[in-house]
Write an enzyme that holds these catalytic residues in place. Sequence first.
Site, PDB file in Angstrom:
ATOM      1  N   GLY A 104      14.012 103.250  30.730  1.00 44.03           N
ATOM      2  CA  GLY A 104      13.494 102.069  30.050  1.00 44.03           C
ATOM      3  C   GLY A 104      13.041 102.380  28.629  1.00 44.03           C
ATOM      4  O   GLY A 104      13.267 101.591  27.705  1.00 44.03           O
ATOM      5  N   ASN A 109       3.605  95.210  32.819  1.00 44.58           N
ATOM      6  CA  ASN A 109       3.456  96.258  33.829  1.00 44.58           C
ATOM      7  C   ASN A 109       2.032  96.402  34.341  1.00 44.58           C
ATOM      8  O   ASN A 109       1.819  96.835  35.469  1.00 44.58           O
ATOM      9  CB  ASN A 109       3.955  97.597  33.274  1.00 44.58           C
ATOM     10  N   HIS A 133      14.190 103.583  38.054  1.00 45.60           N
ATOM     11  CA  HIS A 133      13.116 104.084  38.926  1.00 45.60           C
ATOM     12  C   HIS A 133      12.016 103.050  39.164  1.00 45.60           C
ATOM     13  O   HIS A 133      11.076 103.300  39.904  1.00 45.60           O
ATOM     14  CB  HIS A 133      12.536 105.401  38.397  1.00 45.60           C
ATOM     15  N   THR A 140      27.554 113.006  27.688  1.00 41.71           N
ATOM     16  CA  THR A 140      28.178 112.904  29.007  1.00 41.71           C
ATOM     17  C   THR A 140      27.253 112.112  29.936  1.00 41.71           C
ATOM     18  O   THR A 140      26.056 112.372  29.996  1.00 41.71           O
ATOM     19  CB  THR A 140      28.448 114.305  29.577  1.00 41.71           C
ATOM     20  N   CYS A 173       0.626 105.469  31.164  1.00 36.06           N
ATOM     21  CA  CYS A 173       0.577 106.078  29.837  1.00 36.06           C
ATOM     22  C   CYS A 173      -0.827 106.055  29.274  1.00 36.06           C
ATOM     23  O   CYS A 173      -1.174 106.847  28.419  1.00 36.06           O
ATOM     24  CB  CYS A 173       1.502 105.342  28.897  1.00 36.06           C
TER      25      CYS A 173
HETATM   26  C1  LIG Z   1       8.099 101.908  33.092  1.00 37.23           C
HETATM   27  C2  LIG Z   1       8.257 100.994  31.946  1.00 37.23           C
HETATM   28  C3  LIG Z   1       8.972 101.362  30.800  1.00 37.23           C
HETATM   29  C4  LIG Z   1       9.525 102.749  30.624  1.00 37.23           C
HETATM   30  O1  LIG Z   1      10.585 103.024  31.481  1.00 37.23           O
HETATM   31  P1  LIG Z   1      10.996 104.558  31.754  1.00 37.23           P
HETATM   32  O2  LIG Z   1      12.251 104.456  32.527  1.00 37.23           O
HETATM   33  O3  LIG Z   1       9.871 105.168  32.513  1.00 37.23           O
HETATM   34  O4  LIG Z   1      11.197 105.185  30.409  1.00 37.23           O
HETATM   35  C5  LIG Z   1       9.125 100.440  29.796  1.00 37.23           C
HETATM   36  N1  LIG Z   1       8.615  99.204  29.892  1.00 37.23           N
HETATM   37  C6  LIG Z   1       7.924  98.798  30.972  1.00 37.23           C
HETATM   38  C7  LIG Z   1       7.405  97.415  31.031  1.00 37.23           C
HETATM   39  C8  LIG Z   1       7.717  99.682  32.025  1.00 37.23           C
HETATM   40  O5  LIG Z   1       7.017  99.275  33.091  1.00 37.23           O
END
Ligand SMILES: *Cc1c(COP(=O)(O)O)cnc(C)c1O
Length: 383
Positions: free
Chosen positions: A71, A149, A199, A235, A323
């Site tokens: 993400g 989130n 994930h 890749t 974070c």
């Molecule tokens: C977890 C998250 C991300 C980051 O995704 P990753 O795959 O961990 O880099 C970005 N934005 C939101 C809203 C998230 O919950």
Amino acid sequence: MREVYLDYNATTPVDPEVVKAMLPYLEEYFHNPSSLYSGSSKVRADLETSRKKVAELINADPEEIVFTSGGSEADNLAIKGVAFQLSGKHIITSSIEHHAVLHACKFLEKLGYEITYLPVDRHGVVDPDDLKKAIREDTILVSIMLANNEIGTIEPVKELSKVAHEHGVLFHTDAVQAVGKIPVDVKDLDVDLLSMSAHKFYGPKGVGALYIRKGVKLSPLIHGGSQERNRRAGTENVAGIVGMGKAAEIAQKDMYEEERKVKPLRDRLQSELIARIPEIIVNGHPENRLYNTLNICVKYIEGESMLALLDSYGISASSGSACTSSSLEPSHVLLAIGIPHEIAHGSLRFSLGRYNSSRDVETVLEVLPVVVEKLRKLSPYWS
Ligand SMILES: *Cc1c(COP(=O)(O)O)cnc(C)c1O
């Protein structure tokens, strides 16, 4: 001790079906999808099948999907990719975005771009009128998340993208928390760019995707080979991508059933915690909120102390975003919805998912009131 995992917004366990689908690509199907022998054509074909499954989950065309490392990379590719491609210098986002968006914008500020951070109301909602007023002649991009989130609030992305498009501005949405939980349709939302991450919906870590609407041009961030139609060199993470495809397929099939199962668990957790613990606040929108997310502030005590004690009972939760939990600053999201500093420090986020049961909820309902009482007795602010 049995672990009660209630941090699905930080990451989800990998579905056993996903693991099963991935394993052959770490064993016999190891070939480079760009090579020219038959082992490679098989891998290439399976990669494209996964692209189709991911595209279907958000009603996109497979050519509109670019696989990334997750993400964060998808958000960075959307924001910096547009900034480096177009000539305007102004970008609009919100004050409650994930750090992948906020810190990408902060970096662009250092390069001379101007960023407007839109405020939100007390439920965490961005007002389309505020967006309209913020758009300038040189605005190149609006980036507003689909679901937050930390507090779970779902943003009015369809209305917001309409405002952006009325002014000829591209629209990106970070849909990492929404994809796999609620229906996401890029055509209905009318967005140009959309980020997702495997994930967060029972796929593996380290793989995600950016939807790029046909005709939208971006500058790549990773230069090298011509993979992903020259939009992301390197890749491909074949096993990861196959895992993401399988996870997308399962999400599309089981999404509604999962909501039917998870929402009552979250709702019971919420109403019983309110009943059993005095002076707590529920954060986020009362209705337009992810059905798995419960963010509360427990007054007079610290989120971190509660987490440590909960952990000693086997309960895994979060005090905001993964974070921010290592820093001492309270969550920027809670501050943006107007929660005072001292109360924001007492935040707890429970995010539920596929493998939770009512037994998990009962465990929290037994443990948390005890934990809160213990900590409040030690608090100088509690009387
Ligand atoms: C977890 C998250 C991300 C980051 O995704 P990753 O795959 O961990 O880099 C970005 N934005 C939101 C809203 C998230 O919950």
